[in-house]
Design a protein around this motif. Structure first.
Motif, mmCIF file in Angstrom:
data_model
loop_
_atom_site.group_PDB
_atom_site.id
_atom_site.type_symbol
_atom_site.label_atom_id
_atom_site.label_comp_id
_atom_site.label_asym_id
_atom_site.label_seq_id
_atom_site.Cartn_x
_atom_site.Cartn_y
_atom_site.Cartn_z
ATOM 1 N N UNK A 37 28.732 33.535 69.666
ATOM 2 C CA UNK A 37 28.393 34.766 69.959
ATOM 3 C C UNK A 37 28.710 35.157 71.268
ATOM 4 N N UNK A 38 29.324 36.349 71.550
ATOM 5 C CA UNK A 38 29.769 36.862 72.860
ATOM 6 C C UNK A 38 28.709 37.810 73.371
ATOM 7 N N UNK A 39 28.445 38.984 72.609
ATOM 8 C CA UNK A 39 27.629 39.884 73.186
ATOM 9 C C UNK A 39 26.285 39.525 73.100
ATOM 10 N N UNK A 40 25.167 40.142 74.085
ATOM 11 C CA UNK A 40 23.871 39.507 74.226
ATOM 12 C C UNK A 40 22.903 40.019 73.350
ATOM 13 N N UNK A 41 23.465 41.167 72.228
ATOM 14 C CA UNK A 41 22.401 41.347 71.304
ATOM 15 C C UNK A 41 23.446 40.972 69.979
ATOM 16 N N UNK A 42 22.551 40.346 68.977
ATOM 17 C CA UNK A 42 22.943 39.929 67.618
ATOM 18 C C UNK A 42 22.400 40.740 66.460
ATOM 19 N N UNK A 43 23.161 40.668 65.294
ATOM 20 C CA UNK A 43 22.600 41.299 64.118
ATOM 21 C C UNK A 43 22.336 40.319 63.050
ATOM 22 N N UNK A 44 21.552 40.202 62.147
ATOM 23 C CA UNK A 44 21.589 39.176 60.943
ATOM 24 C C UNK A 44 22.745 38.986 60.183
ATOM 25 N N UNK A 45 23.370 37.958 60.084
ATOM 26 C CA UNK A 45 24.583 37.846 59.375
ATOM 27 C C UNK A 45 25.606 37.359 60.553
ATOM 28 N N UNK A 46 25.676 37.437 61.711
ATOM 29 C CA UNK A 46 26.295 37.291 62.889
ATOM 30 C C UNK A 46 26.652 35.596 62.881
ATOM 31 N N UNK A 47 27.869 35.179 63.151
ATOM 32 C CA UNK A 47 28.032 34.022 63.382
ATOM 33 C C UNK A 47 27.650 33.732 64.821
ATOM 34 N N UNK A 48 26.529 32.690 65.256
ATOM 35 C CA UNK A 48 26.296 32.725 66.516
ATOM 36 C C UNK A 48 26.604 31.444 67.332
ATOM 37 N N UNK A 49 26.838 30.460 66.432
ATOM 38 C CA UNK A 49 27.379 29.433 66.964
ATOM 39 C C UNK A 49 28.415 28.469 66.221
#
Ligand code: ZN
Length: 339
Positions: free
Chosen positions: A320-332
């Motif tokens: 994931x590129x932006x510093x803030x994430x939301x539930x459901x985002x692909x992070x890795x």
């Protein structure tokens, strides 16, 4: 019952695909709107043809915020001459042109994600009309199809060319041979989270040799990844016998590392929203159980971060590129390394 015939596409090309030489023109798609009653979306394209031979269809900015393909293909369109071509090259540097103009993944006109809109509809939204034109008018012209993606604003990838496991093993072998010819630092056997509606699927179902890429991301292009795109396009065109410039394949001094995505365990999705702390950088090796990232709650201090760990041994292939994430985002995404 006979299938209902679809209406012709409303898109008109301003070039003749059967004419020899270099033609710069547009795919003109009527789009009536407040500021232009009889207006159009004008999607730039170039056709370079020299006699009979195979056809390559090259596209960038299928997602409007992915730049390596757009840069490489605007550059190729401006520099490729017919005397270095055997057959035909159709170049569309910015496939979802309204999204590309807006710098967004999907179209500002209809919120259409072009790569989830295939096979498209001739009587649908602007994005569906673009998809339909590629499905019914451009893909049938092509032998080799290359669609250059990167991560866009929200993902970043190690640079790789990729193809999919296919039911037709001859076709699959052609696709992976083209991936190898691309000679990106990494080559991927790619698993899609959601293949329905993808251009990839439309091209593969028509039996085409199909290569895609993920070459960086973050909503920009870097010198390194743009160079990989430029040379990869030339390498694949030479491999197909379409670019006949007499040059050797480029960038193959260091062998590409082959990665696999053997199952959905490759992906890690956030179950929390908050501030992401990367614990591994792109390309670094990881073991199953290693910490990939932590997500800190941001509503108050004193709360423990959630931990996200690798399920497989491999390398970090995407994040994931932006510093803030939301539930459901692909992070890795962890890709496994083939020997
Ligand atoms: Zn993309």
């Amino acid at each position: 019952m006979a299938p209902v015939a679809l209406a012709p596409s409303p898109i008109t090309p301003t070039v003749d695909f059967d004419r020899d030489g270099v033609q710069h023109g547009f795919l003109r798609l009527p789009y009536s709107r407040d500021d232009s009653a009889w207006g159009s979306v004008m999607i730039p394209l170039t056709v370079v043809r020299n006699g009979s031979g195979p056809t390559a269809l090259l596209t960038g900015a299928n997602h409007g915020d992915e730049y390596e393909g757009a840069v490489a293909l605007f550059d190729l369109a401006q520099t490729l001459t017919a005397d270095r071509v055997a057959g035909r090259v159709i170049i569309v540097p910015a496939m979802n042109y309204p999204a590309f103009q807006a710098g967004t993944r999907s179209s500002p006109i209809d919120k259409g994600n072009l790569n989830r809109s295939f096979p498209g509809r001739p009587d649908g939204t602007v994005t569906q009309k673009i998809a339909d034109y590629f499905t019914r008018d451009l893909l049938p012209l092509a032998d080799l199809v290359m669609d250059i993606h990167s991560g866009g604003r929200t993902l970043d990838f190690v640079p790789f060319a990729a193809a999919h496991i296919l039911p037709d093993k001859d076709q699959e072998a052609r696709c992976f041979a083209a991936v190898a010819a691309f000679a990106a630092p990494f080559s991927m056997r790619m698993l899609e989270i959601d293949a329905v509606g993808m251009y990839d699927t439309a091209a593969e179902e028509l039996g085409k040799t199909f290569v895609t890429t993920e070459l960086g991301g973050g909503g920009t292009g870097r010198a390194e990844t743009i160079a990989i795109a430029k040379r990869g396009v030339r390498n694949v065109l030479r491999h197909a016998g379409i670019l006949t410039d007499g040059q050797a394949a480029e960038g193959q001094a260091e062998a590409s590392r082959w990665l696999d995505m053997p199952s959905g365990d490759c992906f890690r999705f956030a179950e929390d929203s908050g501030l992401i702390e990367a614990c591994v950088d792109l390309g670094q090796p990881v073991r199953a159980g290693d910490l990939l990232a932590r997500i800190h709650p941001i509503g108050r201090t004193g709360l423990a971060p959630a931990e996200y760990r690798a399920a497989l041994d491999g390398i970090l292939a995407a994040r994931h590129f932006p510093g803030l994430v939301k539930a459901g985002d692909c992070i890795a995404v962890v890709g496994t390394v083939e020997s």
